[in-house]
Design a protein around this motif. Sequence first.
Motif, mmCIF file in Angstrom:
data_model
loop_
_atom_site.group_PDB
_atom_site.id
_atom_site.type_symbol
_atom_site.label_atom_id
_atom_site.label_comp_id
_atom_site.label_asym_id
_atom_site.label_seq_id
_atom_site.Cartn_x
_atom_site.Cartn_y
_atom_site.Cartn_z
ATOM 1 N N GLN A 101 0.843 -1.193 0.000
ATOM 2 C CA GLN A 101 0.000 0.000 0.000
ATOM 3 C C GLN A 101 0.876 1.240 0.000
ATOM 4 O OE1 GLN A 101 -1.297 0.975 4.430
ATOM 5 N NE2 GLN A 101 -1.939 -1.106 3.888
ATOM 6 N N HIS A 102 0.366 2.310 -0.598
ATOM 7 C CA HIS A 102 1.072 3.588 -0.541
ATOM 8 C C HIS A 102 0.053 4.721 -0.555
ATOM 9 C CE1 HIS A 102 0.781 2.785 -4.936
ATOM 10 N NE2 HIS A 102 0.530 4.074 -5.018
ATOM 11 N N ASP A 103 0.517 5.882 -0.126
ATOM 12 C CA ASP A 103 -0.382 7.029 0.018
ATOM 13 C C ASP A 103 -0.888 7.503 -1.345
ATOM 14 O OD1 ASP A 103 -0.001 6.987 2.739
ATOM 15 O OD2 ASP A 103 1.560 8.512 2.721
ATOM 16 N N TRP A 104 -2.139 7.872 -1.382
ATOM 17 C CA TRP A 104 -2.735 8.474 -2.571
ATOM 18 C C TRP A 104 -3.098 9.935 -2.290
ATOM 19 C CZ3 TRP A 104 -8.265 9.008 -4.227
ATOM 20 C CH2 TRP A 104 -8.367 9.366 -5.578
ATOM 21 N N SER A 105 -3.494 10.196 -1.072
ATOM 22 C CA SER A 105 -3.770 11.560 -0.627
ATOM 23 C C SER A 105 -3.599 11.569 0.893
ATOM 24 C CB SER A 105 -5.187 11.983 -1.017
ATOM 25 O OG SER A 105 -6.151 11.225 -0.293
ATOM 26 N N GLU A 106 -3.938 12.678 1.513
ATOM 27 C CA GLU A 106 -3.783 12.763 2.963
ATOM 28 C C GLU A 106 -4.648 11.747 3.701
ATOM 29 O OE1 GLU A 106 -4.406 16.661 4.419
ATOM 30 O OE2 GLU A 106 -2.701 17.549 3.358
ATOM 31 N N SER A 107 -5.739 11.343 3.090
ATOM 32 C CA SER A 107 -6.660 10.447 3.778
ATOM 33 C C SER A 107 -6.887 9.113 3.075
ATOM 34 C CB SER A 107 -8.019 11.131 3.980
ATOM 35 O OG SER A 107 -8.612 11.439 2.722
ATOM 36 N N SER A 108 -6.260 8.899 1.913
ATOM 37 C CA SER A 108 -6.568 7.712 1.113
ATOM 38 C C SER A 108 -5.311 6.925 0.773
ATOM 39 C CB SER A 108 -7.292 8.121 -0.178
ATOM 40 O OG SER A 108 -8.473 8.837 0.119
ATOM 41 N N LEU A 109 -5.506 5.656 0.403
ATOM 42 C CA LEU A 109 -4.420 4.748 0.068
ATOM 43 C C LEU A 109 -4.686 4.054 -1.259
ATOM 44 C CD1 LEU A 109 -3.864 2.849 3.464
ATOM 45 C CD2 LEU A 109 -2.326 4.552 2.463
ATOM 46 N N ILE A 110 -3.601 3.738 -1.972
ATOM 47 C CA ILE A 110 -3.653 2.798 -3.084
ATOM 48 C C ILE A 110 -3.216 1.445 -2.543
ATOM 49 C CG2 ILE A 110 -2.691 2.138 -5.311
ATOM 50 C CD1 ILE A 110 -4.568 4.459 -5.539
ATOM 51 N N LEU A 111 -4.031 0.419 -2.768
ATOM 52 C CA LEU A 111 -3.802 -0.908 -2.211
ATOM 53 C C LEU A 111 -3.589 -1.924 -3.321
ATOM 54 C CD1 LEU A 111 -6.850 -0.667 0.170
ATOM 55 C CD2 LEU A 111 -4.484 -0.637 0.977
#
Length: 258
Positions: free
Chosen positions: A13-23
């Motif tokens: 997983q890595h960050d997509w935005s301040e509140s979301s993730l790419i999984l």
Amino acid sequence: MRVHDEPAYVLHQHDWSESSLILELFTRHHGRVVLVGKGVKRPTSQFRAVLLPLVPLRVDWSGEAEVRSLKAAQYAGGHVMPAGDALLAGYYLNELVLRLMARDDPHPALFDPYAAAVQALAQGDDVSVTLRAFELLLLRQLGWLPDLALEGLRLLPLDATQAYRLLPQAGLQPSGPDDVGALTGAHWQAVQAALDAPDPWLALRGLAPTLGMAALRIGLASLLHYHSGVRSFRTRELMRAMRRIGPRPIPPLNGSSS
């Protein structure tokens, strides 16, 4: 398209935005899939304690693009995350799946061995045996493991007493007895028989104590590196570095050296 209650594991997983993730997930029926988890990093999100690597999950998602939208995720039960060396070994399993399996290419026959390997690591089973068994099943499922009962180029039955080494483009080839990556023909034939057993996962783990784990690791590593296109896996390098460092002594509470 909506997928409901799909067995899955988080690979990365890595960050997509301040509140979301790419999984990146490994799922039973859909293979590797990429989901965006919107808002999952918020303190109030119910997903924060669930979307962990090496933990069995049931997930829902929707969408037909390359990146779908996560709709639900829950812990499926069975075991908790591995710890210590077993955790690093689990990350190595994930790196193998990420590097060797294409996205959206289903391999349902590989999902259960992956789940069994993660559970074995969480239970404290032998790390080397667990990793070699999964590597063999991964390579076979992807079509990259030759027949281990035959010499690679001539397709002749192996000599039980002759040493053979596994090569990426030539299969099993005769080798010197002192070659660190070689096993006898009898050993390779036993591995092939275990792969052909009704339950290859159990058969391989039962066979492991009779094999040279170091030689088998070298042979399988040559195939894994060749087909992944990388010279080394990051998690393997990390595991070696941790072994070199070794356990650090715990300093006394009062700060003295006694």
